[in-house]
Write an enzyme that holds these catalytic residues in place. Structure first.
Site, PDB file in Angstrom:
ATOM      1  N   MET A 143       2.326   6.270   6.353  1.00  0.00           N
ATOM      2  CA  MET A 143       3.062   5.019   6.178  1.00  0.00           C
ATOM      3  C   MET A 143       4.565   5.235   6.342  1.00  0.00           C
ATOM      4  O   MET A 143       5.201   5.966   5.568  1.00  0.00           O
ATOM      5  CB  MET A 143       2.757   4.435   4.799  1.00  0.00           C
ATOM      6  CG  MET A 143       1.311   4.033   4.633  1.00  0.00           C
ATOM      7  SD  MET A 143       0.909   3.515   2.930  1.00  0.00           S
ATOM      8  CE  MET A 143       0.786   5.134   2.130  1.00  0.00           C
ATOM      9  N   ALA A 144       5.135   4.577   7.339  1.00  0.00           N
ATOM     10  CA  ALA A 144       6.568   4.709   7.617  1.00  0.00           C
ATOM     11  C   ALA A 144       7.394   4.188   6.445  1.00  0.00           C
ATOM     12  O   ALA A 144       7.109   3.133   5.885  1.00  0.00           O
ATOM     13  CB  ALA A 144       6.933   3.939   8.883  1.00  0.00           C
ATOM     14  N   CYS A 202       0.299   0.674  15.350  1.00  0.00           N
ATOM     15  CA  CYS A 202       1.350  -0.003  14.593  1.00  0.00           C
ATOM     16  C   CYS A 202       1.556  -1.425  15.111  1.00  0.00           C
ATOM     17  O   CYS A 202       1.800  -1.628  16.301  1.00  0.00           O
ATOM     18  CB  CYS A 202       2.664   0.781  14.675  1.00  0.00           C
ATOM     19  SG  CYS A 202       4.007  -0.020  13.752  1.00  0.00           S
ATOM     20  N   LYS A 262      -4.638   6.843  16.214  1.00  0.00           N
ATOM     21  CA  LYS A 262      -4.883   5.747  15.269  1.00  0.00           C
ATOM     22  C   LYS A 262      -4.751   4.440  16.024  1.00  0.00           C
ATOM     23  O   LYS A 262      -3.726   4.186  16.674  1.00  0.00           O
ATOM     24  CB  LYS A 262      -3.896   5.807  14.107  1.00  0.00           C
ATOM     25  CG  LYS A 262      -4.230   4.866  12.939  1.00  0.00           C
ATOM     26  CD  LYS A 262      -3.375   5.184  11.711  1.00  0.00           C
ATOM     27  CE  LYS A 262      -3.890   4.450  10.471  1.00  0.00           C
ATOM     28  NZ  LYS A 262      -3.602   3.025  10.490  1.00  0.00           N
ATOM     29  N   ASN A 274     -10.091   2.647   8.196  1.00  0.00           N
ATOM     30  CA  ASN A 274      -8.881   2.314   7.449  1.00  0.00           C
ATOM     31  C   ASN A 274      -8.808   0.810   7.242  1.00  0.00           C
ATOM     32  O   ASN A 274      -9.097   0.044   8.149  1.00  0.00           O
ATOM     33  CB  ASN A 274      -7.671   2.824   8.237  1.00  0.00           C
ATOM     34  CG  ASN A 274      -6.332   2.535   7.581  1.00  0.00           C
ATOM     35  OD1 ASN A 274      -5.361   2.253   8.253  1.00  0.00           O
ATOM     36  ND2 ASN A 274      -6.258   2.606   6.272  1.00  0.00           N
ATOM     37  N   ASP A 299      -7.830  -1.752   3.483  1.00  0.00           N
ATOM     38  CA  ASP A 299      -8.154  -2.342   2.177  1.00  0.00           C
ATOM     39  C   ASP A 299      -9.023  -1.477   1.278  1.00  0.00           C
ATOM     40  O   ASP A 299      -9.805  -2.003   0.473  1.00  0.00           O
ATOM     41  CB  ASP A 299      -8.818  -3.716   2.364  1.00  0.00           C
ATOM     42  CG  ASP A 299      -7.807  -4.805   2.670  1.00  0.00           C
ATOM     43  OD1 ASP A 299      -6.609  -4.488   2.763  1.00  0.00           O
ATOM     44  OD2 ASP A 299      -8.222  -5.973   2.830  1.00  0.00           O
ATOM     45  N   GLY A 316      -4.117   3.756   2.598  1.00  0.00           N
ATOM     46  CA  GLY A 316      -2.683   3.541   2.721  1.00  0.00           C
ATOM     47  C   GLY A 316      -2.135   2.824   1.507  1.00  0.00           C
ATOM     48  O   GLY A 316      -1.782   3.436   0.501  1.00  0.00           O
ATOM     49  N   ARG A 317      -2.077   1.496   1.580  1.00  0.00           N
ATOM     50  CA  ARG A 317      -1.482   0.716   0.500  1.00  0.00           C
ATOM     51  C   ARG A 317      -2.194   0.894  -0.833  1.00  0.00           C
ATOM     52  O   ARG A 317      -1.584   0.740  -1.889  1.00  0.00           O
ATOM     53  CB  ARG A 317      -1.442  -0.765   0.907  1.00  0.00           C
ATOM     54  CG  ARG A 317      -0.427  -1.059   2.017  1.00  0.00           C
ATOM     55  CD  ARG A 317      -0.525  -2.491   2.504  1.00  0.00           C
ATOM     56  NE  ARG A 317      -1.838  -2.760   3.081  1.00  0.00           N
ATOM     57  CZ  ARG A 317      -2.392  -3.958   3.155  1.00  0.00           C
ATOM     58  NH1 ARG A 317      -1.758  -5.004   2.674  1.00  0.00           N
ATOM     59  NH2 ARG A 317      -3.587  -4.110   3.713  1.00  0.00           N
TER      60      ARG A 317
END
Length: 321
Positions: free
Chosen positions: A16-17, A100, A139, A200, A202, A224-225
């Site tokens: 994650m940027a 992205c 990705k 990937n 949720d 990620g999140r």
């Protein structure tokens, strides 16, 4: 390291940027992430030896298995940048960002925009494979929009070009991060390829992880999140997957992890930058607590490590779990 089992055996941290810096990656790895990847790095900037860009290659041994993620739109830039990244950082793999959805990246012909140009994407994979001695992964997303979900054919093309694994985020570019996640297209990609497929989108708990693996047949899962403010999600998943008891961390333990993370960041970046970038992490670490929204505003007023300690003390006094 040509064995990619580290992508499949344990949930892995997403690149994650602006978030997944060295300190956060090391924290996630210490709590059970299977591997991690750098923030996305511009091939063009790396070709020009941009010093700020080269700083993004920094990592510690605690972060291995570690990958470098590159973005751009020219095979020649990728060839040069991948070789530079390998020579500087000796990553365990190189990942190509073809997913992205950020408008700035997309409009520049990079990220998920590459899903509109299969031949270019294949040339990029080939260029990187020829320039580094480690596995090359990519990705992607489900597609550009609902009328152009080409993830299956695109992923098969990348596999034929030499990609060693594919991560697919089950949303389109147009969706950005809005629901729903398309589990069916992830399943189709996993079924169509002979290389590992990482799902990937949720995943925030063991239940989400188990559902993703069961419904899609994917080889691995990327988070990620769901790890923001909760890198313990990796410990939870690993424990429950292994059938061992999992005891959720207390607030004191979570805030101790935050403190250790920002202490590492300060060592790497200096106090001013580390605290400024760490404000969002401080806010994330208290999410889910009653009245946390009001308290989170205090996180964005942090100026020093002393402020962080006062913030932690106040949080422990304020919240009763």
């Amino acid at each position: 390291m040509n064995n990619l089992s580290f992508l499949c055996n344990r949930p892995i941290l997403a690149p994650m940027a602006g978030v997944a810096d060295s300190a956060f990656r090391a924290t996630a790895m210490s709590l059970g992430a299977g591997c991690c990847t750098s923030e996305m790095i511009s091939t063009k900037a790396l070709c020009f030896e941009n010093e700020n860009t080269k700083k993004l290659l920094y990592h510690t041994e605690a972060e291995r298995p570690f990958g470098i993620q590159l973005f751009g739109n020219l095979p020649s830039d990728f060839r040069i940048a991948a070789a530079k990244a390998y020579n500087i950082a000796a990553p365990d793999f190189i990942d190509i960002n073809m997913g992205c959805p950020a408008p700035k990246i997309y409009k520049g012909g990079a990220g998920s925009a590459l899903m509109k140009n299969k031949d270019m994407a294949m040339d990029i994979i080939g260029a990187v494979v020829s320039s580094v001695p480690v596995p090359v992964t990519a990705k992607i997303r489900s597609g550009i929009d609902d009328n152009n979900k080409n993830a299956v054919s695109f992923a098969k093309a990348l596999e034929s070009a030499g990609a060693a694994a594919i991560t697919i985020h089950g949303r389109t570019t147009v969706q950005m991060y809005r629901p729903p996640v398309d589990y069916e297209i992830i399943r189709q990609v996993a079924s169509a390829l002979h290389i590992p497929v990482i799902a990937n989108g949720d995943v925030q708990s063991f239940e989400d992880y188990s559902y993703m693996k069961r419904i899609t047949g994917c080889d691995g899962v990327m988070i990620g999140r769901g790890a923001l403010g909760n890198p313990y999600v990796f410990s939870e998943i690993n424990s429950r997957q292994d059938g061992t008891p999992y005891i959720p961390p207390t607030l004191a333990q979570r805030l101790s992890t935050l403190r250790q993370q920002l202490e590492m960041s300060i060592e790497q970046k200096g106090e001013k930058l580390a605290i400024m970038e760490g404000r969002k992490h401080a806010a994330w670490y208290i999410k889910g607590l009653r009245q946390a929204a009001t308290f989170r505003r205090k996180a964005f007023e942090l100026e020093s490590f002393e402020d962080l300690d006062r913030y932690i003390d106040l949080a422990l006094q304020t919240f009763v779990e």
